[in-house]
Design a protein around this motif. Sequence first.
Motif, mmCIF file in Angstrom:
data_model
loop_
_atom_site.group_PDB
_atom_site.id
_atom_site.type_symbol
_atom_site.label_atom_id
_atom_site.label_comp_id
_atom_site.label_asym_id
_atom_site.label_seq_id
_atom_site.Cartn_x
_atom_site.Cartn_y
_atom_site.Cartn_z
ATOM 1 N N LEU A 97 -47.708 36.062 59.619
ATOM 2 C CA LEU A 97 -48.101 35.996 58.217
ATOM 3 C C LEU A 97 -49.084 34.846 58.024
ATOM 4 C CD1 LEU A 97 -44.656 36.430 56.407
ATOM 5 C CD2 LEU A 97 -46.248 38.186 57.214
ATOM 6 N N SER A 98 -50.179 35.127 57.327
ATOM 7 C CA SER A 98 -51.149 34.087 57.005
ATOM 8 C C SER A 98 -50.817 33.532 55.630
ATOM 9 C CB SER A 98 -52.567 34.676 57.005
ATOM 10 O OG SER A 98 -53.501 33.695 56.589
ATOM 11 N N LEU A 99 -50.608 32.216 55.569
ATOM 12 C CA LEU A 99 -50.249 31.538 54.322
ATOM 13 C C LEU A 99 -51.251 30.411 54.104
ATOM 14 C CD1 LEU A 99 -46.443 31.216 55.166
ATOM 15 C CD2 LEU A 99 -47.450 32.920 53.668
ATOM 16 N N ALA A 100 -52.277 30.673 53.285
ATOM 17 C CA ALA A 100 -53.286 29.642 53.042
ATOM 18 C C ALA A 100 -52.632 28.374 52.510
ATOM 19 C CB ALA A 100 -54.327 30.167 52.061
ATOM 20 N N ASN A 101 -51.674 28.541 51.630
ATOM 21 C CA ASN A 101 -50.836 27.435 51.148
ATOM 22 C C ASN A 101 -49.389 27.849 51.318
ATOM 23 O OD1 ASN A 101 -52.798 26.578 48.137
ATOM 24 N ND2 ASN A 101 -53.252 26.286 50.315
ATOM 25 N N VAL A 102 -48.508 26.887 51.559
ATOM 26 C CA VAL A 102 -47.071 27.169 51.574
ATOM 27 C C VAL A 102 -46.388 26.101 50.724
ATOM 28 C CG1 VAL A 102 -46.680 25.879 53.726
ATOM 29 C CG2 VAL A 102 -45.061 27.650 53.024
ATOM 30 N N ASN A 103 -45.424 26.531 49.901
ATOM 31 C CA ASN A 103 -44.754 25.597 49.005
ATOM 32 C C ASN A 103 -43.241 25.717 49.171
ATOM 33 O OD1 ASN A 103 -43.468 27.253 46.687
ATOM 34 N ND2 ASN A 103 -45.505 28.154 46.892
ATOM 35 N N PRO A 104 -42.482 24.723 48.733
ATOM 36 C CA PRO A 104 -41.026 24.725 48.978
ATOM 37 C C PRO A 104 -40.225 25.625 48.050
ATOM 38 C CG PRO A 104 -41.669 22.724 47.832
ATOM 39 C CD PRO A 104 -42.936 23.454 48.136
ATOM 40 N N ASP A 105 -40.880 26.324 47.133
ATOM 41 C CA ASP A 105 -40.159 27.141 46.165
ATOM 42 C C ASP A 105 -40.298 28.640 46.408
ATOM 43 O OD1 ASP A 105 -39.464 24.758 44.808
ATOM 44 O OD2 ASP A 105 -41.399 24.764 43.788
ATOM 45 N N SER A 106 -40.987 29.030 47.456
ATOM 46 C CA SER A 106 -41.230 30.451 47.722
ATOM 47 C C SER A 106 -40.274 30.988 48.783
ATOM 48 C CB SER A 106 -42.672 30.675 48.195
ATOM 49 O OG SER A 106 -43.572 30.458 47.135
ATOM 50 N N GLY A 107 -39.838 32.225 48.570
ATOM 51 C CA GLY A 107 -38.983 32.907 49.532
ATOM 52 C C GLY A 107 -39.670 34.128 50.099
ATOM 53 N N PHE A 108 -39.161 34.612 51.220
ATOM 54 C CA PHE A 108 -39.708 35.783 51.892
ATOM 55 C C PHE A 108 -38.555 36.672 52.348
ATOM 56 C CE2 PHE A 108 -42.520 32.199 52.461
ATOM 57 C CZ PHE A 108 -43.780 32.713 52.179
ATOM 58 N N ALA A 109 -38.855 37.940 52.537
ATOM 59 C CA ALA A 109 -37.859 38.868 53.060
ATOM 60 C C ALA A 109 -38.523 39.776 54.078
ATOM 61 C CB ALA A 109 -37.238 39.698 51.933
ATOM 62 N N VAL A 110 -37.746 40.218 55.073
ATOM 63 C CA VAL A 110 -38.266 41.152 56.076
ATOM 64 C C VAL A 110 -37.219 42.235 56.334
ATOM 65 C CG1 VAL A 110 -39.732 39.446 57.209
ATOM 66 C CG2 VAL A 110 -37.420 39.772 58.036
ATOM 67 N N GLN A 111 -37.697 43.428 56.596
ATOM 68 C CA GLN A 111 -36.820 44.522 57.006
ATOM 69 C C GLN A 111 -36.906 44.685 58.516
ATOM 70 O OE1 GLN A 111 -38.502 46.910 53.298
ATOM 71 N NE2 GLN A 111 -37.259 48.248 54.587
ATOM 72 N N MET A 112 -35.781 45.077 59.115
ATOM 73 C CA MET A 112 -35.731 45.201 60.571
ATOM 74 C C MET A 112 -35.115 46.531 60.969
ATOM 75 S SD MET A 112 -34.568 41.457 61.936
ATOM 76 C CE MET A 112 -32.972 41.579 61.194
ATOM 77 N N SER A 113 -35.376 46.912 62.196
ATOM 78 C CA SER A 113 -34.721 48.074 62.791
ATOM 79 C C SER A 113 -34.308 47.711 64.210
ATOM 80 C CB SER A 113 -35.662 49.282 62.794
ATOM 81 O OG SER A 113 -36.853 48.990 63.500
ATOM 82 N N ILE A 114 -33.482 48.572 64.811
ATOM 83 C CA ILE A 114 -32.988 48.327 66.172
ATOM 84 C C ILE A 114 -33.638 49.362 67.082
ATOM 85 C CG2 ILE A 114 -30.929 48.153 67.624
ATOM 86 C CD1 ILE A 114 -29.351 47.672 64.981
ATOM 87 N N GLU A 115 -34.539 48.914 67.926
ATOM 88 C CA GLU A 115 -35.309 49.843 68.761
ATOM 89 C C GLU A 115 -34.598 50.170 70.069
ATOM 90 O OE1 GLU A 115 -39.249 48.273 69.237
ATOM 91 O OE2 GLU A 115 -39.926 49.262 67.400
ATOM 92 N N GLU A 116 -33.849 49.209 70.587
ATOM 93 C CA GLU A 116 -33.146 49.406 71.847
ATOM 94 C C GLU A 116 -31.701 48.943 71.691
ATOM 95 O OE1 GLU A 116 -35.109 47.382 75.027
ATOM 96 O OE2 GLU A 116 -37.116 47.899 74.292
ATOM 97 N N SER A 117 -30.825 49.568 72.441
ATOM 98 C CA SER A 117 -29.416 49.187 72.395
ATOM 99 C C SER A 117 -29.242 47.738 72.851
ATOM 100 C CB SER A 117 -28.588 50.103 73.294
ATOM 101 O OG SER A 117 -27.266 49.615 73.427
#
Length: 868
Positions: free
Chosen positions: A549-569
């Motif tokens: 992820l490119s973040l030109a600025n980052v601040n202490p009040d921002s959150g992020f979320a990601v979705q995942m899947s399981i490709e291999e056992s």
Amino acid sequence: AGNQILFSPTVRGGVVYGQYTTAKGCSYARRNPECLDTALSRGILAIFHKPQRCLICCGYRFLSIVFISAPHLTLVVMIYLSLVTVRLTTSCLSMQPFPNMSQLSAALGGLSGVPELEVEALRPVNLLQERNLLPHRPLDAPEPNLNADLKKANCSPDTFRCTLTNIPQTQALLNKARLPLGLLLHPFRDLAQLPVITSSTIVRCRSCRTYINPFVSFLDQRRWKCSLCYRVNDVPDEFMYNPVTRSYGEPHKRPEVQNSTVEFIASSDYMLRPPQPAVYLFVLDVSHNAVDAGYLDVFCQTLLENLDKMPGDTRTRVGFISFNSTIHFYNLHESLSQPQMLVVSDIDDIFIPTHDSLLVNLKESRALVRVLLTSLPGMFSQTRETHSALGPALQAAYKLMSSTGGRVSVFQTQLPTLGAGLLQSREDPNQRSSTKGVQHLGPATDFYKKLALDCSGQQIGVDLFLLSSQYSDLASLACVSKYSAGSIFYYPSLHHVHNPAQLDKFQKDLERYLTRKIGFEAVMRIRCTKGLSIHTFHGNFFVRSTDLLSLANVNPDSGFAVQMSIEESMADTSLACFQAALLYTSSKGKRRIRVHTLCLPVVSQLSDVYAGADVQAITCLLANMAIDRSISSSLSDARDALVNAVVDSLSAYKNTVSNLQQSGLIAPAALCLFPLYVLALLKQKALRTGTSTKLDERVFAMCEFKSQPLQQIMRTVHPDLYRLDTISDQGALHLNDCIVPQPHLLHLTAEKLTREGAFLMDCGSVFYLWIGKFCNEMFIRDVLGCPNHASIPPNMTQIPELETPLSERLRALLAWLQDSRTFSSTLHIVKDDASAKTSFFQHLVEDRSESAFSYYEFLLHIQQQMSK
């Protein structure tokens, strides 16, 4: 013994039977009353039981976990052993109550290594019968089932949280659970303690580039195995020395192996160019609308007071642009005696009048900056200019900042009406209460997105402050911040006369904004254990590659979320690890890497997946997914998807884990609040229908869900309600010579209110103090300083500082709640008979509204959908 034993129950003549088979499939034992002895003689060493409903009699059979001895291996397998063998009679079909915790604990008491919390998490709850499900205190994150050493080393859930604290072994198992798998991150949050490591060698895996962390394993003093890809790496000589203990030969005791959150001072290997200075550019709307609102005075005064507190060093640079129908630049060169305003009226071909004195060194030109801020409000006080050339002003900001990068702070009070990026009103006020669907949730033009991507490429982040009571098409304007990793602030009714409370909030928010920590030219990469993959990101950023992820600025009040899947056992591992690495330039010009590592157990049983469900993280991830769905498809589709998420997960639990044949709506205790949270989501401004909601307010609520950390999202979704007139010191916190009461949480329903009481509702960005019509006059006098209910002012927004024990307790509670968030929350004191109480009652999500279910009706709707 030594073979994997499976068990499948069958029903014969009113008795539950089963069959043991080996992994090869050959039958060796038919279950009968003597089978238990047979099993024990074949190597089963210990059994414990977990209650489940009997398929035949609806009484209890037990889910038994059996340890099987083997020469070099202990296998844990799930088998069903019915301890109830009764014939099918009328009496045995009668309903029996669910077991309580003491009964469960007694049944499970013979087995070590199984946490009581996981037992409680799987306890079946009949949602239609058990109504008081809220805990007394705000819900904590579930604790992963790890050994004590790993728990101690694990990342804080305030920073890194997974929707499932037990990771399914396979995608098939995850699909059966019908729960989303994802992460919620708050990577740059303010920390009281942060180990900072200065070393010429930053130890990373040679294969996957994972940073060394507490969950790697040392094969010996010279070799370590990566916790993500399992490659064996050499330990560098320098890493053998521990700077904390000043000893040699103990690499496993180094701070980066003892702490799951660390920050490295990066070497030149992590720089594409010399670290940039802190550069701040303020772009100010000075149209008639802006001047009338009165924000400019507050902005200039707040910036003057905090000029010396802005993050930076001797290289810090600042600049100012103002705009209405033309663009105004300000020459602040240190050699001048007064600031010079340079006006560019050709907004169709914007240019920079001079390059060397518009962004100036703050230390050298501080006096001129102060003069400008003092005179700026008066310069436009008599303006009659109503137009807004926001697009050209942003183009000018981009050209001015391209060589350095930095932060652009934009203050806008109306719809852009001139030049590039001009917008037309798209809102139909008659459709605000529509139940059919909401139009125009996406941008009207791609101008602001393209400009944001250009800014991101030059390390420029754009923060937007929208201060407008009129429609301004935030759906389009927000793109300039979304794709440049900026922040969005919205004050829909800010006015220095008509709404001083919101002006006060703007002033406090601006003070936090100007002084909070900031990171420049940042990138963030999230890595996970082999077999897992990330496929969708949520937040404000630009995705540079699949996991960067490119973040030109980052601040202490921002959150992020990601979705995942399981490709291999992941059957060959018992632990899964996740690592987020944030590389940024500090305001002091240092290149730093902040690393967070989370470790969770891998499980093969569906019951364990449910036991480890984090209902708050699941709700926040689903909220992000619903916002995307409402924009890409429709609001009704997003709402249906949320309801289906509840239906699917509870159906899967009922059909695959509980096998309960009882009427009612059954959920594992870990998910018992899931339907309530989803109903609350459906009643939020972002996703509700049938209730009058301004389009900009809806879009802002969507932006908040996509960019806020979990704690702030949950306060918005499901506010905390407390009764205050009966507070006591029982269970109170004693902090800094203050007594902070800890009242119990109440369900969000009018049933919990009484006109004899006073109630505090914490909605995240706003507090409501509701005073009942017949509230104790002593409380009103001691807390509000008013003799009775009738004398409480209609627009009271502050609690006076009175020297009464009750006033001190209540103010301590409010201050303690305020300390748990970074931005100021406004306080509204609401009288029982005031029209303003509508804003309070709309947050009582368990009650029925004209266009939405009550909580009980919603449960019945879920049950109906499950039976289809």
